[in-house]
Design an enzyme around this catalytic site. Structure first.
Site, PDB file in Angstrom:
ATOM      1  CE1 TYR A 126     -14.855 -11.736  69.855  1.00 40.45           C
ATOM      2  CE2 TYR A 126     -17.229 -11.444  69.940  1.00 40.45           C
ATOM      3  CZ  TYR A 126     -15.954 -10.943  70.110  1.00 40.45           C
ATOM      4  OH  TYR A 126     -15.783  -9.645  70.521  1.00 40.45           O
ATOM      5  CE1 TYR A 165     -20.699  -9.525  71.017  1.00 43.25           C
ATOM      6  CE2 TYR A 165     -19.008  -8.724  69.524  1.00 43.25           C
ATOM      7  CZ  TYR A 165     -19.428  -9.019  70.794  1.00 43.25           C
ATOM      8  OH  TYR A 165     -18.598  -8.801  71.862  1.00 43.25           O
ATOM      9  NE  ARG A 175     -20.640  -4.342  73.561  1.00 37.74           N
ATOM     10  CZ  ARG A 175     -19.310  -4.297  73.739  1.00 37.74           C
ATOM     11  NH1 ARG A 175     -18.603  -5.402  73.856  1.00 37.74           N
ATOM     12  NH2 ARG A 175     -18.674  -3.152  73.802  1.00 37.74           N
ATOM     13  CG  HIS A 178     -15.928  -4.663  70.441  1.00 37.70           C
ATOM     14  ND1 HIS A 178     -17.271  -4.905  70.275  1.00 37.70           N
ATOM     15  CD2 HIS A 178     -15.435  -5.753  71.065  1.00 37.70           C
ATOM     16  CE1 HIS A 178     -17.575  -6.087  70.789  1.00 37.70           C
ATOM     17  NE2 HIS A 178     -16.475  -6.631  71.260  1.00 37.70           N
ATOM     18  CG  HIS A 180     -12.413  -8.065  73.074  1.00 36.11           C
ATOM     19  ND1 HIS A 180     -13.080  -7.815  74.248  1.00 36.11           N
ATOM     20  CD2 HIS A 180     -13.354  -8.460  72.190  1.00 36.11           C
ATOM     21  CE1 HIS A 180     -14.375  -8.062  74.083  1.00 36.11           C
ATOM     22  NE2 HIS A 180     -14.569  -8.460  72.839  1.00 36.11           N
TER      23      HIS A 180
HETATM   24 FE   LIG Z   1     -16.539  -8.656  71.969  1.00 34.35          FE
END
Ligand SMILES: [Fe+3]
Lengths: 257, 200
Positions: A126, A165, A175, A178, A180
């Site tokens: 991110y 990640y 995770r 995905h 969000h």
């Molecule tokens: Fe996330």
């Protein structure tokens, strides 16, 4: 002792079995996660223990929660729904097109409302300063986008496939990939923040966030469908994902748009 | 099943909620999100407080949305909360004049948030309130609550929600401070847990 994947797997299985038993005993289907879902450790101290107070919206048309904030064209810039065009260069990764419709519980389109997305880059990182994962940042990818739904409730994003990640819930927690989503409906009661997943991800069974949705059919609704008709030749792969908002809203005629 | 057939006779099953997670901070908050009142408006109020977990620890990563009517009780249907600059694609924010009624603020490192908005007017039988939606890492489904303002005790005593929640009503009424600001803490769990709402 550090929490292992095996520990979390057992807790996930127990929560799932408890849900199946509740439904078998006549309890209603649960479309949403319970806020007290211990396999997701951050939930433990962050959920209320007192029951929520239910408000019957059909008895009070004056509730401000039956209206929604408004968004319009001036809240968007031209490239806001194309996350591959927000920098001077091209982001690294597999380009994807994500499209679908925003609907209410009656299947009616929710028009002219704001959808915001954010995601990791193709390496699973991110663009957030507190992110610890040491996968590379991409100078040509921020990973945030916005769109307004059209007259049919349709939205459309162009982006890159996010990477999975690691995170700190337990040892070896990853995770699944995905995106969000933050969505507004025609009433504030319909507000939704959620995550869209990609088909056939092998990480699904291990992820306590996805598994917090204990109903199998409900969990499947978080997974997009590969849609070849949305794939852009020589450019991107297409995914279709419809979003259905829960919660009461003003009637069609009252809303008037 | 992710392609929905709207012609189905039954109600369409909803998309499940998920947590906002820890990494929304570069995407959802926007500059001026907490400055909901038009500049210099005489009916401006400041509301602020902390978001606290079950051990009383502040949340540095909670996201608060506020949604409220104008001082005359009418609900704005005005866009432009987070305007973009068509020339640069950058952020413009509110235009300083129009009131959209909606704002968004992330708690700071101390778990504190504030917003400036217009004093809400009463609607129907309800005492004036601001609607609040709370998001956070660890919160799998957001939480709704309300900020009622002290002052008009008759209106508060007649409010349908406040009369229902008994001695928990104090968790829904902000405290007026010496400088005219209103303090409203949100306790997610435990002693003094805030009343949270669901809508049916
Ligand atoms: Fe996330």
């Amino acid at each position: 002792m550090p929490l292992t994947q095996a520990d979390v797997d057992r807790e996930i299985a127990a929560a799932h079995a408890a849900y199946e038993k509740r439904v078998a005993d006549g309890a209603p289907v649960e479309h949403h996660p319970r806020r007290d879902y211990a396999p997701y450790r951050s939930s433990v101290l962050r959920h209320p223990k007192r029951p929520l107070v239910a408000i019957d919206t059909s008895r009070d048309p004056d509730l401000v929660e039956l209206h929604s904030p408004a968004f319009g064209e001036r809240d968007l810039a031209e490239a806001d729904n194309d996350l591959t065009r927000q920098h001077t260069g091209e982001p690294i990764g597999e380009r994807i097109t994500v499209s679908g419709r925003l609907l209410d519980r009656h299947g009616r389109p929710v028009r002219g409302q704001l959808i915001e997305i954010w995601q990791a880059n193709s390496a699973g990182r991110y663009a957030h300063r507190r992110e610890q994962h040491d996968a590379p940042l991409d100078p040509n990818f921020t990973g945030a986008g916005r769109a307004l739904t059209d007259a049919e409730g349709r939205y459309h994003f162009t982006t890159v496939q996010p990477g999975p990640y690691p995170w700190r819930n337990h040892v070896g927690a990853w995770r699944p990939a995905h995106i969000h989503f933050s969505v507004f409906g025609s009433a504030f009661t319909q507000r939704l923040v959620t995550q869209m997943y990609f088909p056939n991800d092998p990480l699904f069974p291990y992820d306590p966030i996805l598994q917090s949705v204990t109903d199998d059919a409900a969990r499947q609704r978080l997974v997009a469908t590969y849609d070849h008709s949305l794939s852009v030749p020589e450019f991107s792969l297409g995914y279709h994902w419809d979003i259905v908002l829960d919660g009461p809203a003003a009637t069609w005629t009252e809303e008037g748009r | 099943m992710t392609i929905t057939d709207p012609s189905a006779p039954d109600r369409v099953p909803p998309t499940p909620s998920h947590t906002v997670g820890p990494f929304y901070g570069y995407a959802l908050p926007f500059r001026g999100g907490e400055e909901i009142a038009p500049l210099g408006h005489p009916d401006t109020i400041t509301v602020h407080g902390y978001v606290l977990d079950g051990e009383g620890a502040p949340l540095p990563d909670a996201l608060i949305e506020l949604w409220g009517p104008r001082p005359d009780g009418t609900v704005p249907h005005v866009d432009g909360s987070r305007r973009r600059d068509p020339a640069t694609g950058g952020h413009l924010g509110r235009n300083g004049v129009e009131f959209t009624g909606w704002g968004r603020v992330q708690t700071d490192a101390d778990g504190h948030w504030y917003a400036r908005t217009l004093r809400p007017g009463a609607r129907g039988r309800n005492a004036p309130y601001l609607s609040v939606c709370v998001f956070a890492r660890g919160l799998l489904v957001h939480l709704f609550t309300r900020i009622y303002l002290p002052g008009d005790e008759a209106a508060l005593a007649a409010d349908p929600l406040l009369t229902r929640v008994g001695d928990r009503r104090d968790t829904l009424i902000a405290a007026e401070e010496a400088d005219g600001a209103y303090r409203f803490d949100i306790r997610l769990q435990g002693e003094g847990e805030t009343v949270f709402l669901e809508f049916e």
